[in-house]
Design a protein around this motif. Structure first.
Motif, PDB file in Angstrom:
ATOM      1  N   VAL A 107       0.862  -1.192   0.000  1.00 33.01           N
ATOM      2  CA  VAL A 107       0.000   0.000   0.000  1.00 33.01           C
ATOM      3  C   VAL A 107       0.895   1.238   0.000  1.00 33.01           C
ATOM      4  O   VAL A 107       1.723   1.431   0.894  1.00 33.01           O
ATOM      5  CB  VAL A 107      -0.975   0.010   1.193  1.00 33.01           C
ATOM      6  N   THR A 108       0.707   2.046  -1.049  1.00 38.04           N
ATOM      7  CA  THR A 108       1.613   3.165  -1.285  1.00 38.04           C
ATOM      8  C   THR A 108       0.949   4.506  -0.992  1.00 38.04           C
ATOM      9  O   THR A 108      -0.252   4.569  -0.743  1.00 38.04           O
ATOM     10  CB  THR A 108       2.135   3.101  -2.744  1.00 38.04           C
ATOM     11  N   LEU A 109       1.763   5.558  -0.981  1.00 37.19           N
ATOM     12  CA  LEU A 109       1.291   6.922  -0.725  1.00 37.19           C
ATOM     13  C   LEU A 109       0.735   7.047   0.700  1.00 37.19           C
ATOM     14  O   LEU A 109      -0.328   7.636   0.911  1.00 37.19           O
ATOM     15  CB  LEU A 109       0.253   7.351  -1.769  1.00 37.19           C
ATOM     16  N   ILE A 110       1.484   6.490   1.644  1.00 33.17           N
ATOM     17  CA  ILE A 110       1.093   6.581   3.057  1.00 33.17           C
ATOM     18  C   ILE A 110       1.816   7.769   3.690  1.00 33.17           C
ATOM     19  O   ILE A 110       3.051   7.887   3.602  1.00 33.17           O
ATOM     20  CB  ILE A 110       1.412   5.256   3.784  1.00 33.17           C
ATOM     21  N   PHE A 111       1.032   8.650   4.289  1.00 34.18           N
ATOM     22  CA  PHE A 111       1.586   9.877   4.872  1.00 34.18           C
ATOM     23  C   PHE A 111       1.187  10.085   6.339  1.00 34.18           C
ATOM     24  O   PHE A 111       1.543  11.116   6.919  1.00 34.18           O
ATOM     25  CB  PHE A 111       1.156  11.098   4.041  1.00 34.18           C
ATOM     26  N   SER A 112       0.414   9.146   6.924  1.00 34.16           N
ATOM     27  CA  SER A 112       0.033   9.325   8.330  1.00 34.16           C
ATOM     28  C   SER A 112      -0.036   7.970   9.022  1.00 34.16           C
ATOM     29  O   SER A 112      -0.252   6.933   8.372  1.00 34.16           O
ATOM     30  CB  SER A 112      -1.342  10.010   8.421  1.00 34.16           C
ATOM     31  N   PRO A 113       0.117   7.966  10.369  1.00 33.72           N
ATOM     32  CA  PRO A 113      -0.010   6.709  11.112  1.00 33.72           C
ATOM     33  C   PRO A 113      -1.404   6.102  10.953  1.00 33.72           C
ATOM     34  O   PRO A 113      -1.552   4.881  10.926  1.00 33.72           O
ATOM     35  CB  PRO A 113       0.232   7.134  12.572  1.00 33.72           C
ATOM     36  N   ALA A 114      -2.426   6.957  10.821  1.00 35.29           N
ATOM     37  CA  ALA A 114      -3.800   6.448  10.661  1.00 35.29           C
ATOM     38  C   ALA A 114      -3.915   5.639   9.366  1.00 35.29           C
ATOM     39  O   ALA A 114      -4.504   4.544   9.351  1.00 35.29           O
ATOM     40  CB  ALA A 114      -4.782   7.620  10.639  1.00 35.29           C
ATOM     41  N   GLN A 115      -3.343   6.154   8.303  1.00 34.42           N
ATOM     42  CA  GLN A 115      -3.390   5.418   7.024  1.00 34.42           C
ATOM     43  C   GLN A 115      -2.633   4.098   7.145  1.00 34.42           C
ATOM     44  O   GLN A 115      -3.084   3.063   6.638  1.00 34.42           O
ATOM     45  CB  GLN A 115      -2.764   6.268   5.914  1.00 34.42           C
ATOM     46  N   ALA A 116      -1.492   4.152   7.828  1.00 34.51           N
ATOM     47  CA  ALA A 116      -0.691   2.932   7.994  1.00 34.51           C
ATOM     48  C   ALA A 116      -1.468   1.882   8.788  1.00 34.51           C
ATOM     49  O   ALA A 116      -1.495   0.698   8.426  1.00 34.51           O
ATOM     50  CB  ALA A 116       0.618   3.270   8.709  1.00 34.51           C
ATOM     51  N   LYS A 149       6.251   2.048  13.140  1.00 33.69           N
ATOM     52  CA  LYS A 149       6.958   0.876  13.686  1.00 33.69           C
ATOM     53  C   LYS A 149       6.390   0.527  15.074  1.00 33.69           C
ATOM     54  O   LYS A 149       6.171  -0.646  15.393  1.00 33.69           O
ATOM     55  CB  LYS A 149       8.453   1.202  13.745  1.00 33.69           C
ATOM     56  N   THR A 150       6.151   1.554  15.889  1.00 29.81           N
ATOM     57  CA  THR A 150       5.593   1.317  17.232  1.00 29.81           C
ATOM     58  C   THR A 150       4.221   0.658  17.116  1.00 29.81           C
ATOM     59  O   THR A 150       3.936  -0.337  17.802  1.00 29.81           O
ATOM     60  CB  THR A 150       5.468   2.658  17.995  1.00 29.81           C
ATOM     61  N   ILE A 151       3.372   1.207  16.241  1.00 27.44           N
ATOM     62  CA  ILE A 151       2.010   0.651  16.076  1.00 27.44           C
ATOM     63  C   ILE A 151       2.092  -0.798  15.584  1.00 27.44           C
ATOM     64  O   ILE A 151       1.422  -1.689  16.113  1.00 27.44           O
ATOM     65  CB  ILE A 151       1.185   1.513  15.086  1.00 27.44           C
ATOM     66  N   ARG A 152       2.930  -1.018  14.578  1.00 23.85           N
ATOM     67  CA  ARG A 152       3.045  -2.376  14.013  1.00 23.85           C
ATOM     68  C   ARG A 152       3.473  -3.355  15.101  1.00 23.85           C
ATOM     69  O   ARG A 152       2.886  -4.436  15.262  1.00 23.85           O
ATOM     70  CB  ARG A 152       4.059  -2.354  12.860  1.00 23.85           C
ATOM     71  N   ASP A 153       4.489  -2.959  15.890  1.00 24.75           N
ATOM     72  CA  ASP A 153       5.010  -3.863  16.918  1.00 24.75           C
ATOM     73  C   ASP A 153       4.022  -4.039  18.081  1.00 24.75           C
ATOM     74  O   ASP A 153       3.919  -5.123  18.651  1.00 24.75           O
ATOM     75  CB  ASP A 153       6.361  -3.358  17.435  1.00 24.75           C
ATOM     76  N   ASN A 154       3.291  -2.957  18.434  1.00 30.50           N
ATOM     77  CA  ASN A 154       2.295  -3.060  19.523  1.00 30.50           C
ATOM     78  C   ASN A 154       1.288  -4.163  19.258  1.00 30.50           C
ATOM     79  O   ASN A 154       0.850  -4.851  20.181  1.00 30.50           O
ATOM     80  CB  ASN A 154       1.504  -1.750  19.652  1.00 30.50           C
ATOM     81  N   ASP A 158       1.533  -8.417  10.613  1.00 30.19           N
ATOM     82  CA  ASP A 158       2.501  -9.113   9.746  1.00 30.19           C
ATOM     83  C   ASP A 158       3.119  -8.188   8.692  1.00 30.19           C
ATOM     84  O   ASP A 158       4.078  -8.560   8.019  1.00 30.19           O
ATOM     85  CB  ASP A 158       1.820 -10.283   9.012  1.00 30.19           C
ATOM     86  N   THR A 159       2.554  -7.007   8.531  1.00 31.95           N
ATOM     87  CA  THR A 159       2.975  -6.071   7.483  1.00 31.95           C
ATOM     88  C   THR A 159       4.430  -5.632   7.654  1.00 31.95           C
ATOM     89  O   THR A 159       4.857  -5.311   8.765  1.00 31.95           O
ATOM     90  CB  THR A 159       2.078  -4.816   7.564  1.00 31.95           C
ATOM     91  N   GLU A 160       5.161  -5.588   6.525  1.00 34.28           N
ATOM     92  CA  GLU A 160       6.527  -5.051   6.555  1.00 34.28           C
ATOM     93  C   GLU A 160       6.520  -3.588   6.122  1.00 34.28           C
ATOM     94  O   GLU A 160       5.785  -3.204   5.200  1.00 34.28           O
ATOM     95  CB  GLU A 160       7.442  -5.860   5.638  1.00 34.28           C
ATOM     96  N   ILE A 161       7.341  -2.805   6.817  1.00 34.33           N
ATOM     97  CA  ILE A 161       7.397  -1.361   6.557  1.00 34.33           C
ATOM     98  C   ILE A 161       8.511  -1.069   5.545  1.00 34.33           C
ATOM     99  O   ILE A 161       9.687  -1.360   5.803  1.00 34.33           O
ATOM    100  CB  ILE A 161       7.668  -0.577   7.861  1.00 34.33           C
TER     101      ILE A 161
END
Ligand code: G3P
Length: 218
Positions: A107-116, A149-154, A158-161
């Motif tokens: 998923v491309t064009l990500i500019f905010s933690p909410a979108q991520a 990274k914090t959100i993903r790890d919390n 499985d998503t890679e950044i």
């Protein structure tokens, strides 16, 4: 940390691949257009050079049906093809569809933690936050990487950044300090990473002094 190259230029891909540090390729419509060559010709060459590592190819439609149609066509080109999808509501639906079918997405064009967060919840295999374009508008792009990274790890998604829109070596180094999984790097920046003026000066001195070594074996 994995290194992808962010280009559709086959010479740059071959050059980076010859270094044996390349873990994948990302493209986008701008990068394909820059080659001035037919889409399928470019894509087939890239997949022949990189047959077993992820190669992101982007859809051009903005509606769910179009993204699914184009993504399924692109996925047929190789088992390593990753479907690059823009971060929109329609895009999120397409991500879910491809996840169900076992097709990887970026998923491309990500500019905010909410979108991520949304993209990770939708089941994206990869997400591409753009650091350089945030820096361009006076937001610190790397802060976004740290938050994601914090959100993903919390939540152990499985998503890679993939750190995207990389403009200079510090973007790569700071991303590595944060612990981002991947940086997708333009060829020019990969070359810059290897350079240091003190290395050049040091090597020049060694070579000069080598001339004065008696009875050299080589
Ligand atoms: O992967 C996305 C990247 O290519 C965007 O880079 O330099 O156009 O912001 P840039």
């Amino acid at each position: 940390m994995k290194f992808f190259i962010d280009t559709a230029n086959i010479e740059e891909i071959r050059e980076a691949n010859s270094l044996k540090i390349l873990d994948g390729v990302t493209t986008n419509p701008t990068l394909i257009a820059k080659t001035g060559r037919p889409f399928m010709e470019v894509v087939k060459e890239i997949l022949a050079e990189i047959p077993d590592k992820p190669v992101s190819l982007e859809v051009a439609s903005t509606d769910f049906e179009g993204m699914v149609r184009e993504g399924e066509m692109l996925a047929e080109l190789g088992s390593n093809v990753v479907i690059k999808i823009p971060m929109t509501v329609e895009g999120l639906k397409a991500v879910k569809h491809f996840e169900y079918k076992g097709i990887k997405t970026n998923v491309t064009l990500i500019f905010s933690p909410a979108q991520a967060l949304l993209a990770m919840k939708a089941g994206a295999s990869y997400i591409s936050p753009f650091v350089g374009r945030l820096d361009d508008i006076s937001h610190t792009g790397l802060d976004l990487i740290a938050d994601i990274k914090t959100i993903r790890d919390n939540y152990d998604f499985d998503t890679e950044i993939i750190v995207a829109s990389v403009r200079h070596p510090l973007h790569v180094i700071e991303s590595a300090v944060i612990g981002a999984d991947i940086a997708t790097i333009p060829y020019k920046v990969i070359a810059q990473l290897a350079k240091h003026p003190l290395t050049d000066i040091g090597l020049e001195r060694f070579l000069k002094d080598w001339e004065n070594v008696p009875e050299k074996p080589f």
